[in-house]
Design a protein around this motif. Sequence first.
Motif, PDB file in Angstrom:
ATOM      1  N   ARG A  17       0.803  -1.221   0.000  1.00  0.00           N
ATOM      2  CA  ARG A  17       0.000   0.000   0.000  1.00  0.00           C
ATOM      3  C   ARG A  17       0.838   1.275   0.000  1.00  0.00           C
ATOM      4  N   TYR A  50       0.057   5.926  -2.073  1.00  0.00           N
ATOM      5  CA  TYR A  50      -0.409   5.253  -0.877  1.00  0.00           C
ATOM      6  C   TYR A  50      -1.867   4.872  -1.087  1.00  0.00           C
ATOM      7  N   ASP A  56      -5.094   3.737   0.642  1.00  0.00           N
ATOM      8  CA  ASP A  56      -5.642   3.772   1.994  1.00  0.00           C
ATOM      9  C   ASP A  56      -6.819   2.821   2.156  1.00  0.00           C
TER      10      ASP A  56
END
Length: 136
Positions: free
Chosen positions: A17, A124, A126
Amino acid sequence: MLEVTHEAVFSMVHSSRDFFLHTVDYAQVEDFYVKFNSRYSAELKIPPLAERLKTTNVAVKQLVCVRSNTEQCFYRGQILKANEDGSFLVRCIDFGDFLTVQPDVIFTLHEEFCSQPAMAVHCYIDGKSWFSIFFM
């Protein structure tokens, strides 16, 4: 409808991630770093120039040139944290690596190298797994 395709290459993967991508042609990254390393390597061999490159006031978020002790290469970096032992946590803005370095390997970043945007994009994801993003 206009379709635009962009290629990206993984630069640094911290987790599934949290990763960095190169969105520019990697040859551009290599060309930039050949010039960057040549310039700093040459200047640090000349005492008056080396003295001017030393940084005396390092601040969090500051863009700098940093030498990796393991690779003996120079990178553009951003100071993330001043550690209690006098070292600094630096993120290499063109690759996504993190280095912990002593102040003696942190140098002033020449203006000409400040104009080039970071060549690694921080990504990233989430709260999602790869499976749910692509197959659900």
